[in-house]
Design a protein around this motif. Structure first.
Motif, short mmCIF file in Angstrom:
data_model
loop_
_atom_site.label_atom_id
_atom_site.label_comp_id
_atom_site.label_asym_id
_atom_site.label_seq_id
_atom_site.Cartn_x
_atom_site.Cartn_y
_atom_site.Cartn_z
N TYR A 145 -5.60 15.53 19.34
CA TYR A 145 -5.78 14.13 19.71
C TYR A 145 -4.75 13.77 20.78
O TYR A 145 -3.60 14.18 20.70
CB TYR A 145 -5.56 13.22 18.50
CG TYR A 145 -6.64 13.32 17.45
CD1 TYR A 145 -7.75 12.49 17.50
CD2 TYR A 145 -6.53 14.22 16.40
CE1 TYR A 145 -8.74 12.56 16.53
CE2 TYR A 145 -7.52 14.31 15.43
CZ TYR A 145 -8.61 13.48 15.50
OH TYR A 145 -9.59 13.56 14.55
N GLY A 146 -5.16 13.03 21.78
CA GLY A 146 -4.25 12.61 22.84
C GLY A 146 -4.10 13.61 23.97
O GLY A 146 -3.52 13.27 25.00
N SER A 147 -4.59 14.83 23.81
CA SER A 147 -4.49 15.81 24.90
C SER A 147 -5.46 15.39 26.02
O SER A 147 -6.45 14.70 25.78
CB SER A 147 -4.82 17.22 24.41
OG SER A 147 -6.18 17.31 24.03
N PRO A 148 -5.17 15.79 27.25
CA PRO A 148 -6.05 15.39 28.36
C PRO A 148 -7.51 15.79 28.16
O PRO A 148 -8.41 14.99 28.45
CB PRO A 148 -5.43 16.10 29.57
CG PRO A 148 -4.00 16.28 29.21
CD PRO A 148 -3.99 16.51 27.73
N ILE A 149 -7.77 16.99 27.66
CA ILE A 149 -9.16 17.41 27.49
C ILE A 149 -9.84 16.61 26.39
O ILE A 149 -11.01 16.23 26.51
CB ILE A 149 -9.30 18.95 27.25
CG1 ILE A 149 -10.75 19.39 27.36
CG2 ILE A 149 -8.71 19.36 25.93
CD1 ILE A 149 -11.37 19.25 28.71
N ALA A 150 -9.11 16.31 25.31
CA ALA A 150 -9.70 15.51 24.23
C ALA A 150 -10.03 14.11 24.72
O ALA A 150 -11.11 13.58 24.42
CB ALA A 150 -8.74 15.46 23.04
N GLU A 151 -9.13 13.51 25.46
CA GLU A 151 -9.38 12.15 25.97
C GLU A 151 -10.54 12.13 26.96
O GLU A 151 -11.38 11.22 26.93
CB GLU A 151 -8.11 11.58 26.59
CG GLU A 151 -7.00 11.30 25.58
CD GLU A 151 -7.42 10.32 24.49
OE1 GLU A 151 -8.05 9.28 24.81
OE2 GLU A 151 -7.12 10.59 23.32
N ALA A 152 -10.60 13.12 27.84
CA ALA A 152 -11.70 13.19 28.81
C ALA A 152 -13.03 13.41 28.09
O ALA A 152 -14.03 12.75 28.41
CB ALA A 152 -11.44 14.31 29.83
N ALA A 153 -13.05 14.32 27.13
CA ALA A 153 -14.28 14.60 26.39
C ALA A 153 -14.75 13.38 25.60
O ALA A 153 -15.95 13.09 25.55
CB ALA A 153 -14.07 15.80 25.46
N ALA A 154 -13.81 12.67 25.00
CA ALA A 154 -14.17 11.47 24.25
C ALA A 154 -14.77 10.40 25.16
O ALA A 154 -15.75 9.74 24.81
CB ALA A 154 -12.95 10.93 23.51
N ALA A 155 -14.20 10.25 26.35
CA ALA A 155 -14.72 9.27 27.31
C ALA A 155 -16.13 9.66 27.77
O ALA A 155 -17.02 8.81 27.84
CB ALA A 155 -13.77 9.15 28.51
N VAL A 156 -16.33 10.93 28.06
CA VAL A 156 -17.65 11.40 28.50
C VAL A 156 -18.67 11.22 27.37
O VAL A 156 -19.77 10.70 27.59
CB VAL A 156 -17.60 12.86 28.96
CG1 VAL A 156 -18.99 13.45 29.13
CG2 VAL A 156 -16.81 12.96 30.26
N ALA A 157 -18.32 11.61 26.16
CA ALA A 157 -19.23 11.47 25.02
C ALA A 157 -19.57 10.00 24.78
O ALA A 157 -20.74 9.67 24.51
CB ALA A 157 -18.62 12.08 23.77
N ALA A 158 -18.59 9.13 24.90
CA ALA A 158 -18.83 7.70 24.71
C ALA A 158 -19.80 7.17 25.75
O ALA A 158 -20.75 6.44 25.42
CB ALA A 158 -17.51 6.93 24.76
#
Length: 145
Positions: free
Chosen positions: A41-54
């Motif tokens: 959680y909070g890593s750049p890839i996790a944040e980017a993936a969460a934004a794309v999925a959203a």
């Protein structure tokens, strides 16, 4: 004969209700799954993936919704990429091609979601499986921290 070893591959699939709650849950499930795959959680890839999925999930419930039908979320991880795919039941409503989007006026209420996806993803596309289902996908480059 030299044998080839396939790259490790992971996948996660879930169906969610075509509601705002389903879209929020998609984002949370992406973060949870990536954490299990070693992207905290909070890593750049996790944040980017969460934004794309959203964004893809919101588009599915806004533009791809058919009453009484769910949308699907699929994550596929290889050693180099993470593919986020969202399927809905409106193959007659296709998204604009990558690179063809115009920036909306500053006072516009929407129209920025796929611009965000395109800025985070290395590739984006759309596959129409049949007369019932289409899948919008985006691939992110993976870098382990």
């Amino acid at each position: 004969m030299k044998s080839q070893i396939a790259a490790p591959r992971y996948s996660f699939t879930v169906r969610l209700s075509s509601t705002r709650r389903g879209a929020r849950l998609a984002r949370q499930l992406v973060l949870s799954q990536l954490d299990m795959w070693g992207f905290p959680y909070g890593s750049p890839i996790a944040e980017a993936a969460a934004a794309v999925a959203a964004e893809l999930s919101i588009n599915a419930i806004t533009h791809g919704r058919t009453r009484g039908r769910d949308f699907g979320l699929n994550l596929t991880r290889t050693t180099r990429t993470l593919r986020i795919a969202v399927s809905d039941t409106r193959p007659d409503r296709l998204p604009p091609e990558p690179g063809t989007l115009d920036v909306p006026p500053p006072d516009a209420d929407g129209g920025r979601g796929l611009l965000l996806v395109d800025s985070l993803a290395v590739r984006r596309g759309c596959d129409v499986r049949d007369a019932i289902v289409k899948t919008i996908w985006a691939e992110l480059a993976l870098t382990q921290e």
